[in-house]
Design an enzyme around this catalytic site. Structure first.
Site, PDB file in Angstrom:
ATOM      1  N   ASP A 100       0.870  -1.172   0.000  1.00 35.69           N
ATOM      2  CA  ASP A 100       0.000   0.000   0.000  1.00 35.69           C
ATOM      3  C   ASP A 100       0.907   1.222   0.000  1.00 35.69           C
ATOM      4  OD1 ASP A 100      -2.296   1.658   0.500  1.00 35.69           O
ATOM      5  OD2 ASP A 100      -3.216  -0.069   1.505  1.00 35.69           O
ATOM      6  N   ASP A 202      -3.046   4.708  -2.407  1.00 31.45           N
ATOM      7  CA  ASP A 202      -4.073   5.324  -1.576  1.00 31.45           C
ATOM      8  C   ASP A 202      -4.536   6.655  -2.181  1.00 31.45           C
ATOM      9  OD1 ASP A 202      -5.299   5.074   1.209  1.00 31.45           O
ATOM     10  OD2 ASP A 202      -4.459   7.090   1.334  1.00 31.45           O
ATOM     11  N   GLU A 264      -6.698   3.631  -5.768  1.00 29.50           N
ATOM     12  CA  GLU A 264      -7.950   3.837  -5.041  1.00 29.50           C
ATOM     13  C   GLU A 264      -8.616   5.085  -5.595  1.00 29.50           C
ATOM     14  OE1 GLU A 264      -9.821   4.444  -0.588  1.00 29.50           O
ATOM     15  OE2 GLU A 264      -7.929   5.378  -1.102  1.00 29.50           O
ATOM     16  N   HIS A 325     -11.030  -2.541   3.795  1.00 28.46           N
ATOM     17  CA  HIS A 325     -10.930  -2.117   5.195  1.00 28.46           C
ATOM     18  C   HIS A 325     -11.667  -0.811   5.478  1.00 28.46           C
ATOM     19  CE1 HIS A 325      -8.065   0.095   2.899  1.00 28.46           C
ATOM     20  NE2 HIS A 325      -7.843   0.897   3.915  1.00 28.46           N
ATOM     21  N   ASP A 326     -12.266  -0.216   4.453  1.00 23.53           N
ATOM     22  CA  ASP A 326     -13.015   1.036   4.641  1.00 23.53           C
ATOM     23  C   ASP A 326     -14.517   0.844   4.533  1.00 23.53           C
ATOM     24  OD1 ASP A 326     -10.645   2.526   4.832  1.00 23.53           O
ATOM     25  OD2 ASP A 326     -10.547   2.813   2.659  1.00 23.53           O
TER      26      ASP A 326
END
Ligand code: NOJ
Length: 534
Positions: A100, A202, A264, A325-326
């Site tokens: 990430d 990200d 993302e 995870h969000d």
């Protein structure tokens, strides 16, 4: 099987949230040696790549998405030697490793920010986004943070505000300064040289902000729930110059053999597709989050799949995501009865699937008692914590029925509470049950990986005449599969004889049916998904 395709096209990506996968040192937080111990399991899921959420040194104000050093490992997770060992083991098992990368912002404890905030004259001042207060002493404009409150924090010592669209401790880098991009490319190179296969980047679509920092307009259609969405984010997101930045990142990756980046990006198709790059010179995959965001209805999903397929640029490779995870756990969003149908959809659509750890077990959101809530958007906004809080989908992986579910040694306090049902819903129990969700998931991924039609074949929707059903074919050469998904609890009889006389069951959500079915009178029971070979 791979033929002319890249690993990131034919393989399944499996996201591990390192804090929650396996604790090996008794601190209640997962770590790299823990992940290493569990690689055999990961491989047993037939996935091609592992994506790790951030493992860098960080004060953990946003659980690692506030990076204090891009080229080291947080001691909580291990050491660089542990990382190298993990990477070697992942590769030895024939899988790839994706890190990430969090380039939009650093931690406020990163040396770059420490320097930048030390004085207005510091050479790194312009590495971040600093502005004088508004005439009334307040923030320079009306921008807000995703995690509540203004996107600006005043630095008392130098008398200016800095920008952060997440927590205060995540100051945003200024990519209008070329030195910043050069520095970030250097950090990427560090990992590429070490052998990582790619990056999940990200908030890549936020990396450049409006040069004039104009106020954002109020959204007249705001639903009144999350204050951040009261504004239309037309100056903090998707700015034209972001593509220059991404092209430079891509050019760096292209210096190496077969590396990739997945960005993302929460945008509608029209803008989303621009991130492939006009010459396919930007991200390899712009994350497609539509299955997460849309209502779980067969016709809605069919429409969005068809539209996405139609909107893809010729040669653009699709991808699909059900959870991360969000976002609240897919089994909670769609309901436990639909969890298998959802995975069958993800793993039979055309394009790279990304799976979130634990979804293969059917893990659901874990209710977090108020005193255990840790996630900043929930802590900052208790009134909407149940909507914006992300702790419920980040709880420890459920390995077995022992105390702490095998995630941590008995007696250790895991950083987030375990699911109450972990004694039944875990890897050990489900591995022993041929009809479990996990057995189903493994059968599904094995099917996908053994089938050219599913990995690289064409997609075509099929009309069934029934509102609750979504059906489609996947075809490659003379291999042709039919997928029929029932999004509701009712049984339907359909006539698909236009596709042929009969089909052979290759997989069903119930894991029990075999044999051939007549397509003229095909029964699909409630919450059933079925793959037939035509
Ligand atoms: C997106 C990440 O997925 C999320 O977890 C994080 O809080 C924000 N970006 C800020 O880095």
């Amino acid at each position: 099987m791979n033929g002319n395709f890249h690993w990131w096209q034919t393989g399944i990506i499996y996201q591990i949230y390192p804090r929650s996968f396996q604790d090996s040192n008794g601190d209640g937080i997962g770590d790299l040696p823990g992940i290493r111990q569990r690689l055999k399991y990961v491989q047993s899921l037939n996935v091609g790549a592992v994506w790790l959420s951030p493992i860098y040194p960080s004060p953990m104000h946003d659980f690692g998405y506030d990076v204090a050093d891009y080229t080291d490992i947080h001691p909580m997770f291990g050491t660089l030697a542990d990382f190298d060992a993990l990477l070697a083991d992942v590769h030895a098992r024939g899988m790839k490793l994706i890190l990430d990368l969090v380039p939009n912002h650093t931690s406020n404890e990163h040396p770059w920010f420490r320097e930048s905030r030390s004085s207005r004259a510091n050479p790194k001042r312009d590495w971040y986004i600093w502005r004088d207060p508004a005439p009334d002493g307040g923030p320079p404009n009306n921008w807000t943070s995703f995690f509540g409150g203004p996107a600006w924090t005043l630095d008392e010592q130098t008398g200016q505000y800095y920008l952060h669209q997440f927590v205060t401790q995540q100051p945003e880098l200024n990519y209008r300064n070329p030195a910043v991009l050069e520095a970030m490319l250097g950090e990427m190179r560090f990992w590429l040289e070490r052998g990582v296969d790619g990056f999940r980047v990200d908030v890549i679509w936020l990396m450049i902000k409006d040069a004039e920092l104009r106020d954002e307009p109020v959204d007249p259609n705001w639903d009144g729930v999350n204050p951040h969405f009261r504004l239309q984010h037309i100056y903090t997101q998707d700015q034209p110059e972001v593509h220059d930045v991404i092209r430079r990142m891509r050019a760096l990756l292209d210096e190496y053999d077969d590396r990739m980046m997945v960005g993302e990006i929460y945008l509608h198709n029209e803008q989303l597709m621009t991130y492939y790059g006009a010459d396919f010179d930007e991200v390899h995959l712009p994350f497609n989050f539509q299955l997460i965001l849309a209502p779980w209805e067969a016709q809605t999903v069919r429409r969005l799949v068809d539209q996405y397929e139609a909107d893809l640029p010729a040669g653009g490779w699709p991808n699909w995501v059900l959870g991360n995870h969000d976002q609240h756990r897919v089994a909670t969003r769609v309901g436990a009865a639909q969890a298998r149908v959802a995975q069958m959809l993800l793993l039979t659509l055309r394009g790279t699937p990304t799976c979130y750890y634990g979804d293969e077990l059917g893990m659901e959101n874990v209710p977090i008692p108020p005193e255990f809530v840790q996630d900043p958007p929930a802590v900052n906004q208790p009134e909407i914590a149940h909507i914006v809080g992300r702790d419920p989908e980040r709880t420890p992986m459920q390995w077995d029925a022992s105390p702490n579910a095998g995630f941590a040694a008995p007696g250790v306090q895991p950083w987030l509470p375990l699911a109450l049902d972990y004694a039944q819903r875990n890897v050990a129990v489900e591995s022993g049950d041929p009809r479990s969700m996990l057995s189903f998931f493994r059968a599904l991924t094995a099917l996908r990986q053994s089938s050219a039609a599913l990995t690289v074949g064409d997609y075509a929707a099929v009309d069934t005449g029934v509102e609750n059903l979504f059906a489609y074919t996947r075809t490659h050469g003379d291999e042709r599969l039919l997928v029929v998904l029932n999004f509701a609890g009712s049984t339907h009889r359909i006539d698909l004889s236009a596709l042929g006389k009969e089909g052979e069951i290759v997989l069903s959500t119930g894991m029990e049916s075999t044999g051939k079915l007549r397509l003229r009178a095909l029964y699909v029971v409630g919450n059933e998904g079925i793959v037939l070979r035509l």
